[in-house]
Design an enzyme around this catalytic site. Structure first.
Site, short mmCIF file in Angstrom:
data_model
loop_
_atom_site.label_atom_id
_atom_site.label_comp_id
_atom_site.label_asym_id
_atom_site.label_seq_id
_atom_site.Cartn_x
_atom_site.Cartn_y
_atom_site.Cartn_z
N LYS A 206 0.47 -1.36 0.42
CA LYS A 206 -0.05 0.00 -0.60
C LYS A 206 0.71 1.15 0.11
CE LYS A 206 -4.24 -1.89 -0.21
NZ LYS A 206 -3.47 -3.77 -0.09
C1 LIG Z 1 -9.51 -2.43 -1.68
C2 LIG Z 1 -9.05 -3.28 -0.77
N1 LIG Z 1 -9.62 -3.20 0.46
C3 LIG Z 1 -9.67 -4.20 1.67
C4 LIG Z 1 -7.98 -4.84 1.45
C5 LIG Z 1 -7.49 -6.03 2.57
O1 LIG Z 1 -6.08 -5.32 3.11
P1 LIG Z 1 -5.55 -6.57 3.66
O2 LIG Z 1 -4.56 -7.02 2.57
O3 LIG Z 1 -4.57 -5.12 4.87
O4 LIG Z 1 -5.77 -6.54 4.95
C6 LIG Z 1 -7.59 -4.55 0.32
C7 LIG Z 1 -5.95 -5.00 0.72
O5 LIG Z 1 -5.33 -5.60 -0.72
C8 LIG Z 1 -7.83 -3.55 -0.64
O6 LIG Z 1 -7.36 -2.79 -1.77
#
Ligand SMILES: Cc1ncc(COP(=O)(O)O)c(C=O)c1O
Length: 424
Positions: A206
């Protein structure tokens, strides 16, 4: 008299060097760090914050710094963006059979979080901004709707003004999935602070990363307490760990989503770089838009707030799916098009087999099949044709904060030559 005990040193240079090794630092930097660790005096303890008996909590320090930065009352660290979304749904009161409206273009984690929180995802179309279409939200509202989950995809904000107006008109909670847009803004407000709850991911890919991690933001004390309760059921900090429930809905069974302190330490350092990273990618994003000449019929993806984009992805909407596929064949580094390599992409609804076929971890099928659900939305690979049509015309260019104006000019020139050749 007490017998003097030897000092208990649980963490030493060994553990710190293992942590540093994760980041693949060059050997001279590693030598310098080893030298510093072994020679310097321990840092003074001033200015640190307590969390779970830890007087130097980086999670608490990060929360304070993040809340100050984005201007929200409460920020809570958690162990992932997915955990943030689940806890936010629970805090917002999503109950079995409640519907949550979510876009057909998002990482599957957004949709999965709704189901884990026992809600029913109602999947609606995006528009050419690549974010949820406010009119599609309005059309999907039923008496069972509890919340809307707009997703700020690829660093572009959703159109939050109409979304908030619809939510307020119908008494719905807004949970902003800001996983992909940390530090982005909409009309001067940080993304994640426009709705009732904001959820950020700090995974390694991210805008800023902590290895793994997430943040939940809110201005509402009760929502904060409920996110707190859910994310740390074992400890029950609210903030007084052993106090009785002060208001109904404050104390209930939850999970352990606490952010590890090691990740929080990385997040704190990364937060200091957030503005620099976004400023760098945003500048290259705008430069490429000025210098790339799009082929006939192609258009830029227009963000709702061009000054607030994170800038790490530049989107092109080609005139047709065939044009997008031809552009992908250009072979110029970084220009990517969906579903061209036979890989199922979890960001687009037609690949969400778990939802389309209502797959659940246990055979009874809860929450899809339950006495709380009278009617399911019609899940099918054709349910959001507009989203599919848009996504199959989309080309994306990834931008890194290390990219320079010189690189951008050379890349634009290469792409322009390629487009001229292909689309003459
Ligand atoms: C739009 C979106 N929501 C939620 C997530 C979930 O995040 P995490 O990987 O930290 O659980 C991601 C991760 O790629 C995402 O791109």
């Amino acid at each position: 008299m007490q017998v003097p005990r030897p000092a208990h040193i649980k963490y030493s240079t060994d553990e710190l060097l293992e942590v540093i090794d994760v980041f693949n630092v060059p050997a001279p930097v590693l030598d310098r760090i080893r030298e510093l660790l072994e020679t310097s005096d321990p840092a003074p303890n001033a200015g640190n914050l307590f969390r779970y008996y830890n007087p130097r909590s980086k999670a608490a320090a990060f929360e304070q710094a993040y809340a100050e930065k984005v201007g929200c009352r409460y920020a809570l660290t958690v162990n992932s963006g997915t955990s943030a979304l689940i806890a936010a749904c629970i805090a917002a009161g999503v109950a079995p059979g409640d519907e949550v409206i979510v876009p057909a273009y998002t990482f599957f984690a957004s949709v999965s979080a709704i189901v884990v929180a026992r809600g029913i995802p109602v999947i609606v179309d995006i528009d050419e901004s690549l974010t949820i279409d406010p009119e599609a939200i309005r059309a999907a509202i039923t008496p069972r709707t509890r919340a809307i989950m707009p997703v700020h995809m690829i660093g572009h904000s959703c159109d939050m003004d109409p979304i908030m107006a619809i939510a307020r008109e119908h008494g719905l909670a807004v949970i902003e999935d800001t996983a992909q847009a940390c530090g982005g803004t909409y009309k001067g407000k940080y993304l994640g602070t426009c709705g009732d709850l904001g959820c950020i991911s700090l995974d390694a890919y991210k805008v800023i990363g902590a290895g793994e991690g997430g943040i939940v933001t809110t201005d509402d004390e009760m929502l904060y307490m409920r996110v707190q309760s859910y994310h740390d059921t074992a400890a029950c900090w609210r903030p007084d760990r052993f106090a009785r429930e002060r208001r109904p809905g404050e104390l209930f069974c939850g999970e352990n989503y606490r952010m590890p302190e090691l990740c929080a330490a990385v997040a704190l350092a990364q937060l200091r770089k957030l503005d620099g990273i976004n400023a760098a990618t945003r500048a290259i994003y705008h430069q490429l838009r000025r210098e790339i000449q799009l082929p006939a019929g192609a258009r830029w993806v227009e963000p709702h707030d061009p000054d607030g984009v994170c800038g790490y992805t530049l989107g092109i909407l080609f005139a047709s799916q065939a044009d997008a596929a031809r552009a992908a064949e250009l072979g110029i580094g970084g220009l990517a098009v969906k579903d061209t390599k036979g890989v199922r992409d979890w960001h687009v609804f037609w690949n969400w087999e778990h939802i389309l076929e209502q797959k659940t971890a246990t055979p009874e099928g809860f929450p899809f099949r339950s006495p709380y659900v009278d009617r399911l939305p019609g899940y099918s690979p054709d349910m959001c044709p507009r989203t599919k049509e848009i996504m199959l015309r989309l080309g994306t260019i990834a931008i890194s904060s290390a990219d320079t104006p010189e690189w951008a000019s050379a890349y634009a020139a290469e792409l322009n030559q390629g487009f001229a050749r292909l689309f003459a």
